[in-house]
Motif scaffolding. Sequence first.
Motif, mmCIF file in Angstrom:
data_model
loop_
_atom_site.group_PDB
_atom_site.id
_atom_site.type_symbol
_atom_site.label_atom_id
_atom_site.label_comp_id
_atom_site.label_asym_id
_atom_site.label_seq_id
_atom_site.Cartn_x
_atom_site.Cartn_y
_atom_site.Cartn_z
ATOM 1 N N GLN A 227 0.842 -1.194 0.000
ATOM 2 C CA GLN A 227 0.000 0.000 0.000
ATOM 3 C C GLN A 227 0.877 1.245 0.000
ATOM 4 O OE1 GLN A 227 -2.357 0.966 3.489
ATOM 5 N NE2 GLN A 227 -4.089 1.468 2.191
ATOM 6 N N LEU A 228 0.580 2.143 -0.932
ATOM 7 C CA LEU A 228 1.306 3.408 -1.047
ATOM 8 C C LEU A 228 0.449 4.492 -0.411
ATOM 9 C CD1 LEU A 228 2.361 2.975 -4.780
ATOM 10 C CD2 LEU A 228 3.602 2.264 -2.737
ATOM 11 N N VAL A 229 0.986 5.141 0.618
ATOM 12 C CA VAL A 229 0.210 6.107 1.404
ATOM 13 C C VAL A 229 0.917 7.451 1.405
ATOM 14 C CG1 VAL A 229 -0.711 6.663 3.686
ATOM 15 C CG2 VAL A 229 -0.714 4.303 2.890
ATOM 16 N N GLY A 230 0.131 8.516 1.188
ATOM 17 C CA GLY A 230 0.628 9.870 1.413
ATOM 18 C C GLY A 230 1.719 10.332 0.489
ATOM 19 N N LEU A 231 1.780 9.832 -0.739
ATOM 20 C CA LEU A 231 2.804 10.327 -1.661
ATOM 21 C C LEU A 231 2.537 11.794 -1.972
ATOM 22 C CD1 LEU A 231 3.033 7.358 -4.185
ATOM 23 C CD2 LEU A 231 4.458 7.802 -2.195
ATOM 24 N N PRO A 232 3.502 12.678 -1.736
ATOM 25 C CA PRO A 232 3.235 14.113 -1.922
ATOM 26 C C PRO A 232 2.930 14.475 -3.359
ATOM 27 C CG PRO A 232 5.573 13.723 -1.539
ATOM 28 C CD PRO A 232 4.891 12.424 -1.267
ATOM 29 N N GLU A 233 3.376 13.636 -4.320
ATOM 30 C CA GLU A 233 3.080 13.938 -5.723
ATOM 31 C C GLU A 233 1.609 13.727 -6.057
ATOM 32 O OE1 GLU A 233 7.116 11.731 -5.635
ATOM 33 O OE2 GLU A 233 5.187 11.618 -4.616
ATOM 34 N N LEU A 234 0.911 12.976 -5.211
ATOM 35 C CA LEU A 234 -0.438 12.535 -5.570
ATOM 36 C C LEU A 234 -1.512 12.910 -4.567
ATOM 37 C CD1 LEU A 234 0.495 8.886 -6.612
ATOM 38 C CD2 LEU A 234 0.180 10.822 -8.130
ATOM 39 N N ALA A 235 -1.132 13.245 -3.342
ATOM 40 C CA ALA A 235 -2.119 13.269 -2.268
ATOM 41 C C ALA A 235 -2.285 14.648 -1.663
ATOM 42 C CB ALA A 235 -1.717 12.282 -1.184
ATOM 43 N N ALA A 236 -3.432 14.796 -0.997
ATOM 44 C CA ALA A 236 -3.714 16.036 -0.290
ATOM 45 C C ALA A 236 -3.207 15.989 1.137
ATOM 46 C CB ALA A 236 -5.211 16.302 -0.290
ATOM 47 N N SER A 237 -3.035 14.802 1.692
ATOM 48 C CA SER A 237 -2.591 14.691 3.077
ATOM 49 C C SER A 237 -1.889 13.364 3.276
ATOM 50 C CB SER A 237 -3.781 14.811 4.033
ATOM 51 O OG SER A 237 -4.696 13.757 3.828
ATOM 52 N N TRP A 238 -1.215 13.244 4.431
ATOM 53 C CA TRP A 238 -0.400 12.055 4.694
ATOM 54 C C TRP A 238 -1.224 10.778 4.643
ATOM 55 C CZ3 TRP A 238 -0.405 8.266 8.462
ATOM 56 C CH2 TRP A 238 0.746 7.464 8.533
ATOM 57 N N GLY A 239 -2.452 10.836 5.119
ATOM 58 C CA GLY A 239 -3.257 9.627 5.208
ATOM 59 C C GLY A 239 -3.931 9.209 3.923
ATOM 60 N N HIS A 241 -4.757 7.445 0.616
ATOM 61 C CA HIS A 241 -4.344 6.229 -0.078
ATOM 62 C C HIS A 241 -3.969 6.586 -1.508
ATOM 63 C CE1 HIS A 241 -5.810 2.699 -2.645
ATOM 64 N NE2 HIS A 241 -4.602 2.393 -2.216
ATOM 65 N N CYS A 242 -2.732 6.300 -1.861
ATOM 66 C CA CYS A 242 -2.231 6.737 -3.174
ATOM 67 C C CYS A 242 -1.995 5.606 -4.147
ATOM 68 C CB CYS A 242 -0.928 7.518 -3.004
ATOM 69 S SG CYS A 242 -1.151 9.106 -2.206
ATOM 70 N N GLY A 243 -2.277 4.362 -3.737
ATOM 71 C CA GLY A 243 -2.109 3.297 -4.702
ATOM 72 C C GLY A 243 -1.627 2.009 -4.072
ATOM 73 N N ASN A 244 -1.438 1.005 -4.926
ATOM 74 C CA ASN A 244 -0.986 -0.323 -4.505
ATOM 75 C C ASN A 244 -0.148 -0.935 -5.606
ATOM 76 O OD1 ASN A 244 -3.891 0.100 -3.261
ATOM 77 N ND2 ASN A 244 -2.844 -1.357 -1.910
ATOM 78 N N GLN A 245 0.686 -1.879 -5.210
ATOM 79 C CA GLN A 245 1.376 -2.717 -6.178
ATOM 80 C C GLN A 245 1.409 -4.143 -5.630
ATOM 81 O OE1 GLN A 245 4.924 -0.492 -6.882
ATOM 82 N NE2 GLN A 245 5.751 -0.810 -4.842
ATOM 83 N N LEU A 246 1.029 -5.111 -6.488
ATOM 84 C CA LEU A 246 0.948 -6.499 -6.045
ATOM 85 C C LEU A 246 2.322 -7.010 -5.635
ATOM 86 C CD1 LEU A 246 -1.523 -8.325 -8.459
ATOM 87 C CD2 LEU A 246 -1.957 -7.375 -6.196
ATOM 88 N N VAL A 247 2.328 -7.859 -4.624
ATOM 89 C CA VAL A 247 3.571 -8.472 -4.165
ATOM 90 C C VAL A 247 3.356 -9.962 -4.018
ATOM 91 C CG1 VAL A 247 4.407 -6.410 -2.986
ATOM 92 C CG2 VAL A 247 2.989 -8.059 -1.730
ATOM 93 N N GLY A 248 4.457 -10.709 -4.072
ATOM 94 C CA GLY A 248 4.445 -12.140 -3.827
ATOM 95 C C GLY A 248 5.241 -12.469 -2.584
ATOM 96 N N PRO A 249 5.253 -13.721 -2.181
ATOM 97 C CA PRO A 249 5.964 -14.107 -0.954
ATOM 98 C C PRO A 249 7.441 -13.738 -0.968
ATOM 99 C CG PRO A 249 4.536 -15.886 -1.697
ATOM 100 C CD PRO A 249 4.531 -14.863 -2.787
ATOM 101 N N ASP A 250 8.084 -13.852 -2.128
ATOM 102 C CA ASP A 250 9.515 -13.597 -2.185
ATOM 103 C C ASP A 250 9.843 -12.119 -2.227
ATOM 104 O OD1 ASP A 250 9.953 -16.439 -4.418
ATOM 105 O OD2 ASP A 250 9.898 -16.332 -2.215
ATOM 106 N N ASP A 251 8.832 -11.249 -2.399
ATOM 107 C CA ASP A 251 9.085 -9.808 -2.462
ATOM 108 C C ASP A 251 9.218 -9.191 -1.079
ATOM 109 O OD1 ASP A 251 6.633 -9.701 -5.095
ATOM 110 O OD2 ASP A 251 8.809 -9.890 -5.280
ATOM 111 N N LEU A 252 8.736 -9.877 -0.040
ATOM 112 C CA LEU A 252 8.680 -9.312 1.309
ATOM 113 C C LEU A 252 9.667 -10.044 2.218
ATOM 114 C CD1 LEU A 252 4.796 -9.107 1.709
ATOM 115 C CD2 LEU A 252 6.353 -7.239 1.110
ATOM 116 N N PRO A 253 10.020 -9.402 3.338
ATOM 117 C CA PRO A 253 10.824 -10.115 4.334
ATOM 118 C C PRO A 253 10.148 -11.427 4.726
ATOM 119 C CG PRO A 253 10.710 -7.794 4.880
ATOM 120 C CD PRO A 253 9.775 -7.995 3.733
ATOM 121 N N GLU A 254 10.963 -12.404 5.064
ATOM 122 C CA GLU A 254 10.465 -13.746 5.317
ATOM 123 C C GLU A 254 9.362 -13.741 6.372
ATOM 124 O OE1 GLU A 254 12.155 -18.214 6.478
ATOM 125 O OE2 GLU A 254 13.507 -16.477 6.381
ATOM 126 N N GLY A 255 8.267 -14.385 6.050
ATOM 127 C CA GLY A 255 7.173 -14.559 6.984
ATOM 128 C C GLY A 255 6.066 -13.539 6.884
#
Length: 965
Positions: A227-239, A241-255
């Motif tokens: 989850q992409l949150v509060g990107l200043p290029e896209l958003a009005a405030s820190w909270g 929601h500015c987007g998402n990108q799909l991830v798989g098990p190997d993209d994240l720290p183990e577990g």
Amino acid sequence: MSERVSPAPQAVGDIEGIDAHTGLRLLAGLVDEVVWLDHCPAVSASFQPTPPWLRHEPVSAWQPLPEPPEPQPGRQPCPPPDPRRVCVSFAPEHGDNARIWARTHGYRLLAPDAGVTAWAADKVSATRLFAEADIPVPPFVVIPATGREPAEAYWNGRWPRAVAQRAENNLLGRGTVPVDGPSGLRARLEAWPDEPVKLSRFSPGISLTVTACAGPDRTVVSAVSHQLVGLPELAASWGAHCGNQLVGPDDLPEGLYGQARAAAYHVGEVLRGRGFRGVFGLDLVEDGGRLRAVEVNPRFQTVVSLVQTAEGATGLLPSLGLHVLSFLLPALPPPAAGRLPAGLRPSQLVVHARTDSVVRRPPLTGRYRRLGGAVTGPLDGPPVVSRLADDEALWWAVAHSGPVTAGQELALVQFPGPVAELLPRPRLRPDASAWIAALAPDAEEGDGCTEKNDRNAEEEECWHDRNAWKDDRSARQDDDRRTEDELPPLRLDERRMREAGRHAIDLVIDRMTTPGSRPPCHAPSPGTLRVALDEPLPEHGTRDLPGLLDHVTERALAEATRLDHPRCFAFVPSTGNFPAVLADALASAYLSVPGAWLVGAGPTQIELTTLRWLKTFLGLPDGHGGLFVSGGSTANLTCLAVARDHRLDGRPQPHARLYCSSQAHPSVAQAAHLLGLTREQLTVLPPDDDLRLDADALARRIGGDRRAGLRPFAVVATLGTTGTGTVDPLDRVADVCQEEGLWLHVDGAHGAAVAGTPRGHHLRNALGRADSLTVDPHKWLFQPYEIGCVLLRRPELLPETFGVARHALDQGYLRPAHPAAPAGEEVNLSDYGPQQSRGLRALKLWLSLKTFGAAAFRRAIEQGADLAEYAAGLVEAHPELELVTPPSLAILTFRYRPRDAPATWDADAAQAHISQRVCADGGAVLLTTTVRGATVLRMCTINPTSTRADVAYVLDLVTRYGRDI
């Protein structure tokens, strides 16, 4: 609170669901129609392959409902819900529009229970949900709505930073704000009075969203996204929601991937136990190697369109279908699972308005391709993210032209790959930033926030600065209103004029740089346009002139066939050019009236100079002269009025006769009628075998009429008939007129321009012999409407017909004494035609010639003629096409005829059918005409942006649709 997360029962794989074939078979037996209700069709479009029972309706809490259908007599206005017709809404708990639409149209709304939805969506009560699911959350305290202590009483000094959240999940990202200390918290509490506030310890790790579905018998956990949150290029405030990108098990720290899926399962089981059904999202944040729950979104999220891409790639039923089955079945089919393909990592960005502002003509929804800073589109092809090339993106327009508020969603942009690194607070990759810079509509006023080393401090300061800026902007608007109150009526202040002027130029450039961006053939129904444009007289105006420009551009000007499209081969299309557009604007601004010399001396001289240039271009003698009029029809009327007065002494002559071919333009008959000639006084002669005016038959008819006591006075010859581009035998007709003492008028509205090129030089002698000539620069001289031209061999005859002094009426105010020019030298063009008040039409041609030069016009004319010859060659070489009339002045006609056509083949109906299919296809405009009584297809290739590929494309459509008959 325990931080244990037990494993969830699930099928083995990266993503769980039910088998697509099984699910689709069940749905086909349960529903006749599923309607996706949302302002954006991205979710329904990502359901691939799109089933026949699925469609989209633009219904949401953020826009007015579409007009309901008129109730039929004898039927109740709101039909009872049909159990086989269902609809699904993005967020039915926000407003009543989805429920109203479903009730009005007789659909069953598949929305979860409103009570449990509100409980889960509430950021405060959701903490109880997470506790029941045994899911850890960041440490928090709830600040009551009333009876509050000072902010210092709630601040935990051991927290380096905190996050304040309103209870309401309001979809706009305005309810989550980071705070750095008691002063920041105090500001939040003052901004959010009379409502509880949750204050949580800030968790610095990566944010994830899990998409799941609470079914009747179990929870199904689908994909995980960053989850992409509060990107200043896209958003009005820190909270925000500015987007998402799909991830798989190997993209994240183990577990983490397994933790995320397990947490969603347990939350779904709690929701299911309370009666919730359908798709939901769970937001999590990493903290010390563990995931903590942040909030639940008990609704469809925009990320579902990406999730469905993953589901489709792994053979699973898309989430929208799973949602429907969760309501209609007592139990879901057996679970299935799949592995995410290694290269499948699509992403999306939600672009918000960063300030209160006005959107300026947002891009249309569709696929776009970017090369460097240049973006082209919308492109052909399905709006499906899985089918995007690496240099493409999908733009889903959400906001329309007009005012927007800070935080309002403007668009959803989808990409085939990641747009940011997998970091807690990522920055957009340069490629994604370039896409946003190229596509995002200009919806901002004022300065953005200054980049600082401390990203979090930057976000908070930006939030404060925006509010301060709003206050400043309100003050400026008050100043503007005071200033405008002091202006005379019907005047704008300079700032607003410059703003609207720049926006108008942007609209012009957008139009002229995207000739193929919309289907060329477009003719909405009168009812549709009445709904969009028929409104009461506006008693009070608006401050938003740019918004009005957008409105009329999109709702009126764009709702028409695009004559300048490179595949519009109908009529004799005008293409226009940019200098000519500027000329029209300047002439209007200066109120240029080349009528009386006293009023418009400079504009008059511009017209006289441009007339001289046009004569030179066509090779006419210096003595010719005339004026510019609205178009060929008025030019023909003007010339024939002079012919009548000069040859018939200006008196009614019941025996007078005017001659033309049956191939002449209808405006000739119209002019004869307006000049007082009866139908019998216009003699229409049949053409010769080449569709030309038969000069020998003309001479015989004139002689016979004279012997019958009639009075022939004029002949109209055509240089380029509109149907076939035929050129009458001008020299031979001129001989007949000279021998008979008749006025020769040449209607060269379309074809006269060819005399300016080497291939048309042979026409110059005949044009010089004609008494009058019509030329339409808004045809083959590429000018925007309106500009026609009258040229006479003896221009002094024009004032004898149109001069105001010849009439016994009070016209003294039109002839005041003035010292503007020596007597006899000034030219009053209002005496040369039927208009006293006349615009400076000449300026567009003057500026075009000065900008491009006459040589460029010659090349453009030659190019159109060459393209017609190329088209004729393709027709003659094709066994199923038949050339009817050869190319003449960039016009040719042809027919489709299959090689094995039966004796019963209806060729006329076939050509009409093909024309209708080509136009309905949306890629071209190709119409029919009649030649020698037969229906044929007609192609006019004068557009300088048309190519050989465009011609070949249209001919391919002709044969394709011909074979379908």
